[in-house]
Design a protein around this motif. Structure first.
Motif, PDB file in Angstrom:
ATOM      1  N   VAL A 105       0.645  -0.853  -0.382  1.00  0.00           N
ATOM      2  CA  VAL A 105       0.652  -0.355   0.331  1.00  0.00           C
ATOM      3  C   VAL A 105       1.075   1.373  -0.143  1.00  0.00           C
ATOM      4  N   LYS A 106       1.986   1.260   0.874  1.00  0.00           N
ATOM      5  CA  LYS A 106       2.531   2.808   0.733  1.00  0.00           C
ATOM      6  C   LYS A 106       3.540   3.011  -0.521  1.00  0.00           C
TER       7      LYS A 106
ATOM      8  N   MET B  93       1.996   6.778  -6.148  1.00  0.00           N
ATOM      9  CA  MET B  93       0.426   7.254  -7.299  1.00  0.00           C
ATOM     10  C   MET B  93       0.805   9.347  -7.251  1.00  0.00           C
ATOM     11  N   LYS B  94       1.874   9.416  -5.930  1.00  0.00           N
ATOM     12  CA  LYS B  94       2.514  10.881  -5.636  1.00  0.00           C
ATOM     13  C   LYS B  94       3.589  11.079  -6.787  1.00  0.00           C
TER      14      LYS B  94
ATOM     15  N   THR C  34       3.757  14.610 -10.544  1.00  0.00           N
ATOM     16  CA  THR C  34       4.267  15.512 -10.547  1.00  0.00           C
ATOM     17  C   THR C  34       4.343  16.410 -11.452  1.00  0.00           C
ATOM     18  N   ALA C  35       4.485  17.975 -10.964  1.00  0.00           N
ATOM     19  CA  ALA C  35       3.925  19.020 -12.291  1.00  0.00           C
ATOM     20  C   ALA C  35       4.725  19.103 -13.118  1.00  0.00           C
TER      21      ALA C  35
END
Length: 79
Positions: A36-37, A43-44, A48-49
């Motif tokens: 899960v981590k 996903m994080k 990214t921008a």
């Protein structure tokens, strides 16, 4: 017979612990938590921008970085 009471769930939990053992359940829980981590971190990183994703760790980013000891499979098929 509509829903299970707390006693039903406690009996099921007791049977599961007796069948698998606490060490096996601990390993399963830690593996699940790590998965899960890792998913959340993935996903994080994917959002990214700047939009530039880093190259995968197992692949070569450019042909200039190819090691001299690698074998070109396509060249062997052509010859």
């Amino acid at each position: 017979m509509g829903s299970f009471s707390i006693w039903h769930w406690l009996i099921v939990l007791l049977i599961v612990v007796m069948v698998f053992g606490t060490k096996k359940l601990k390993n399963i829980g830690s593996d699940l938590g790590g998965a899960v981590k890792g998913f959340k971190d993935g996903m994080k990183d994917g959002s990214t921008a700047d939009g530039a994703a880093p190259p995968p760790s197992g692949q070569v980013a450019s042909s200039a970085a190819v090691d001299k000891s690698t074998i070109d499979v396509e060249a062997k098929r052509k010859a």
